[in-house]
Write a protein that holds these residues in place. Sequence first.
Motif, PDB file in Angstrom:
ATOM      1  N   ASP A  69      -5.079  -0.535  -7.863  1.00  0.00           N
ATOM      2  CA  ASP A  69      -4.736  -1.909  -7.507  1.00  0.00           C
ATOM      3  C   ASP A  69      -3.487  -2.003  -6.639  1.00  0.00           C
ATOM      4  OD1 ASP A  69      -6.866  -2.918  -9.071  1.00  0.00           O
ATOM      5  OD2 ASP A  69      -5.631  -2.750 -10.875  1.00  0.00           O
ATOM      6  N   LEU A  70      -2.924  -0.855  -6.259  1.00  0.00           N
ATOM      7  CA  LEU A  70      -1.664  -0.833  -5.521  1.00  0.00           C
ATOM      8  C   LEU A  70      -1.835  -0.290  -4.113  1.00  0.00           C
ATOM      9  CD1 LEU A  70       0.650   0.668  -8.293  1.00  0.00           C
ATOM     10  CD2 LEU A  70       0.321  -1.748  -7.728  1.00  0.00           C
ATOM     11  N   VAL A  71      -0.903  -0.680  -3.249  1.00  0.00           N
ATOM     12  CA  VAL A  71      -0.744  -0.055  -1.943  1.00  0.00           C
ATOM     13  C   VAL A  71       0.619   0.617  -1.949  1.00  0.00           C
ATOM     14  CG1 VAL A  71      -2.248  -1.631  -0.674  1.00  0.00           C
ATOM     15  CG2 VAL A  71       0.167  -2.197  -0.922  1.00  0.00           C
ATOM     16  N   VAL A  72       0.763   1.624  -1.132  1.00  0.00           N
ATOM     17  CA  VAL A  72       2.025   2.356  -1.057  1.00  0.00           C
ATOM     18  C   VAL A  72       2.450   2.431   0.402  1.00  0.00           C
ATOM     19  CG1 VAL A  72       0.869   4.610  -0.973  1.00  0.00           C
ATOM     20  CG2 VAL A  72       3.240   4.463  -1.763  1.00  0.00           C
ATOM     21  N   ALA A  73       3.757   2.376   0.626  1.00  0.00           N
ATOM     22  CA  ALA A  73       4.320   2.517   1.967  1.00  0.00           C
ATOM     23  C   ALA A  73       5.334   3.647   1.932  1.00  0.00           C
ATOM     24  CB  ALA A  73       4.993   1.227   2.414  1.00  0.00           C
ATOM     25  N   GLU A  74       5.320   4.441   2.969  1.00  0.00           N
ATOM     26  CA  GLU A  74       6.294   5.526   3.054  1.00  0.00           C
ATOM     27  C   GLU A  74       7.688   4.953   3.251  1.00  0.00           C
ATOM     28  OE1 GLU A  74       5.327   8.567   5.838  1.00  0.00           O
ATOM     29  OE2 GLU A  74       3.249   8.673   5.165  1.00  0.00           O
ATOM     30  N   PRO A  75       8.697   5.699   2.856  1.00  0.00           N
ATOM     31  CA  PRO A  75      10.073   5.226   3.060  1.00  0.00           C
ATOM     32  C   PRO A  75      10.340   4.947   4.535  1.00  0.00           C
ATOM     33  CG  PRO A  75      10.027   7.225   1.725  1.00  0.00           C
ATOM     34  CD  PRO A  75       8.643   7.013   2.237  1.00  0.00           C
ATOM     35  N   ARG A  76      11.167   3.947   4.798  1.00  0.00           N
ATOM     36  CA  ARG A  76      11.540   3.621   6.184  1.00  0.00           C
ATOM     37  C   ARG A  76      12.540   4.625   6.734  1.00  0.00           C
ATOM     38  NH1 ARG A  76      13.311  -2.332   4.870  1.00  0.00           N
ATOM     39  NH2 ARG A  76      14.197  -1.088   3.185  1.00  0.00           N
ATOM     40  N   THR A  77      13.339   5.230   5.845  1.00  0.00           N
ATOM     41  CA  THR A  77      14.311   6.246   6.237  1.00  0.00           C
ATOM     42  C   THR A  77      14.216   7.409   5.254  1.00  0.00           C
ATOM     43  OG1 THR A  77      16.072   5.288   4.876  1.00  0.00           O
ATOM     44  CG2 THR A  77      15.897   4.497   7.150  1.00  0.00           C
ATOM     45  N   ASP A  78      14.811   8.540   5.611  1.00  0.00           N
ATOM     46  CA  ASP A  78      14.752   9.740   4.764  1.00  0.00           C
ATOM     47  C   ASP A  78      15.464   9.574   3.421  1.00  0.00           C
ATOM     48  OD1 ASP A  78      13.253  11.075   6.636  1.00  0.00           O
ATOM     49  OD2 ASP A  78      14.962  12.143   7.509  1.00  0.00           O
ATOM     50  N   ASP A  79      16.421   8.676   3.330  1.00  0.00           N
ATOM     51  CA  ASP A  79      17.178   8.521   2.085  1.00  0.00           C
ATOM     52  C   ASP A  79      16.691   7.343   1.238  1.00  0.00           C
ATOM     53  OD1 ASP A  79      18.100   6.597   3.854  1.00  0.00           O
ATOM     54  OD2 ASP A  79      20.192   6.771   3.216  1.00  0.00           O
ATOM     55  N   GLY A  82       9.842   5.536  -1.717  1.00  0.00           N
ATOM     56  CA  GLY A  82       8.629   4.851  -1.295  1.00  0.00           C
ATOM     57  C   GLY A  82       8.546   3.476  -1.937  1.00  0.00           C
ATOM     58  N   TYR A  83       7.633   2.675  -1.432  1.00  0.00           N
ATOM     59  CA  TYR A  83       7.459   1.312  -1.928  1.00  0.00           C
ATOM     60  C   TYR A  83       6.025   1.089  -2.370  1.00  0.00           C
ATOM     61  CZ  TYR A  83      12.041  -0.056  -0.253  1.00  0.00           C
ATOM     62  OH  TYR A  83      13.382  -0.165  -0.075  1.00  0.00           O
ATOM     63  N   TYR A  84       5.858   0.257  -3.400  1.00  0.00           N
ATOM     64  CA  TYR A  84       4.548  -0.065  -3.956  1.00  0.00           C
ATOM     65  C   TYR A  84       4.389  -1.579  -4.015  1.00  0.00           C
ATOM     66  CZ  TYR A  84       5.007   4.719  -5.599  1.00  0.00           C
ATOM     67  OH  TYR A  84       5.189   6.079  -5.661  1.00  0.00           O
ATOM     68  N   GLY A  85       3.157  -2.029  -3.833  1.00  0.00           N
ATOM     69  CA  GLY A  85       2.863  -3.449  -3.954  1.00  0.00           C
ATOM     70  C   GLY A  85       1.433  -3.639  -4.398  1.00  0.00           C
ATOM     71  N   VAL A  86       1.106  -4.843  -4.827  1.00  0.00           N
ATOM     72  CA  VAL A  86      -0.259  -5.147  -5.225  1.00  0.00           C
ATOM     73  C   VAL A  86      -1.117  -5.248  -3.961  1.00  0.00           C
ATOM     74  CG1 VAL A  86       0.096  -7.674  -5.324  1.00  0.00           C
ATOM     75  CG2 VAL A  86      -1.686  -6.616  -6.680  1.00  0.00           C
ATOM     76  N   GLU A  87      -2.295  -4.654  -4.015  1.00  0.00           N
ATOM     77  CA  GLU A  87      -3.171  -4.657  -2.841  1.00  0.00           C
ATOM     78  C   GLU A  87      -3.814  -6.024  -2.661  1.00  0.00           C
ATOM     79  OE1 GLU A  87      -7.141  -2.513  -1.005  1.00  0.00           O
ATOM     80  OE2 GLU A  87      -6.215  -1.660  -2.783  1.00  0.00           O
ATOM     81  N   ARG A  88      -3.730  -6.528  -1.426  1.00  0.00           N
ATOM     82  CA  ARG A  88      -4.409  -7.765  -1.045  1.00  0.00           C
ATOM     83  C   ARG A  88      -5.432  -7.430   0.032  1.00  0.00           C
ATOM     84  NH1 ARG A  88       0.510 -11.033   1.312  1.00  0.00           N
ATOM     85  NH2 ARG A  88       0.415  -9.129   2.516  1.00  0.00           N
ATOM     86  N   ASP A  89      -6.421  -8.281   0.207  1.00  0.00           N
ATOM     87  CA  ASP A  89      -7.392  -8.078   1.275  1.00  0.00           C
ATOM     88  C   ASP A  89      -6.658  -7.949   2.600  1.00  0.00           C
ATOM     89  OD1 ASP A  89      -9.535  -8.225  -0.448  1.00  0.00           O
ATOM     90  OD2 ASP A  89      -9.930 -10.343  -0.050  1.00  0.00           O
ATOM     91  N   GLY A  90      -7.016  -6.938   3.364  1.00  0.00           N
ATOM     92  CA  GLY A  90      -6.429  -6.739   4.678  1.00  0.00           C
ATOM     93  C   GLY A  90      -5.126  -5.979   4.689  1.00  0.00           C
ATOM     94  N   ASP A  91      -4.613  -5.553   3.536  1.00  0.00           N
ATOM     95  CA  ASP A  91      -3.333  -4.837   3.484  1.00  0.00           C
ATOM     96  C   ASP A  91      -3.414  -3.422   4.050  1.00  0.00           C
ATOM     97  OD1 ASP A  91      -1.617  -6.740   2.484  1.00  0.00           O
ATOM     98  OD2 ASP A  91      -1.721  -6.040   0.422  1.00  0.00           O
ATOM     99  N   LEU A  92      -4.536  -2.754   3.853  1.00  0.00           N
ATOM    100  CA  LEU A  92      -4.617  -1.342   4.216  1.00  0.00           C
ATOM    101  C   LEU A  92      -4.689  -1.147   5.720  1.00  0.00           C
ATOM    102  CD1 LEU A  92      -7.046  -0.024   1.468  1.00  0.00           C
ATOM    103  CD2 LEU A  92      -4.561   0.033   1.493  1.00  0.00           C
ATOM    104  N   SER A  93      -3.961  -0.150   6.200  1.00  0.00           N
ATOM    105  CA  SER A  93      -3.980   0.177   7.619  1.00  0.00           C
ATOM    106  C   SER A  93      -5.353   0.701   7.993  1.00  0.00           C
ATOM    107  CB  SER A  93      -2.930   1.252   7.931  1.00  0.00           C
ATOM    108  OG  SER A  93      -1.654   0.795   7.590  1.00  0.00           O
ATOM    109  N   SER A  94      -5.718   0.549   9.250  1.00  0.00           N
ATOM    110  CA  SER A  94      -7.048   0.990   9.692  1.00  0.00           C
ATOM    111  C   SER A  94      -7.215   2.488   9.594  1.00  0.00           C
ATOM    112  CB  SER A  94      -7.298   0.528  11.131  1.00  0.00           C
ATOM    113  OG  SER A  94      -6.326   1.096  11.995  1.00  0.00           O
ATOM    114  N   ASN A  95      -6.128   3.253   9.612  1.00  0.00           N
ATOM    115  CA  ASN A  95      -6.214   4.703   9.506  1.00  0.00           C
ATOM    116  C   ASN A  95      -6.142   5.188   8.060  1.00  0.00           C
ATOM    117  OD1 ASN A  95      -3.536   4.247   9.038  1.00  0.00           O
ATOM    118  ND2 ASN A  95      -2.792   5.701  10.562  1.00  0.00           N
ATOM    119  N   ALA A  96      -6.097   4.276   7.075  1.00  0.00           N
ATOM    120  CA  ALA A  96      -6.002   4.683   5.672  1.00  0.00           C
ATOM    121  C   ALA A  96      -7.256   5.427   5.226  1.00  0.00           C
ATOM    122  CB  ALA A  96      -5.789   3.452   4.771  1.00  0.00           C
TER     123      ALA A  96
END
Length: 101
Positions: A69-79, A82-96
């Motif tokens: 039920d979650l989506v994950v995003a890579e960190p914006r910087t090395d330090d 990662g980030y997690y959120g509830v998945e909504r329609d259309g959230d996933l990138s086309s390359n997922a």
Amino acid sequence: MPIEKDEFSALYPCDFYTPEELFEPDQMYTVYEIARLLQGLEPDAEIDEGTEEILLDWAIPWVMTNAEDLVVAEPRTDDEPGYYGVERDGDLSSNADDADE
């Protein structure tokens, strides 16, 4: 050593929030923020390091259990974590879908 249930004055259901109950649908959270939310705290609540480690022991399995039920995003910087959120329609990138292959 196991303890007899009778030694406790009360027992409660082991019930956790669903991602939809815990997260704002348009927000992403670190595992540290999730740990706080699971305890009813604000995501930016100040807690000591020892308490944070204990809360992470609850948060990490929760993330794994609710991964579908979650989506994950890579960190914006090395330090940054990662980030997690509830998945909504259309959230996933086309390359997922490509990443799963």
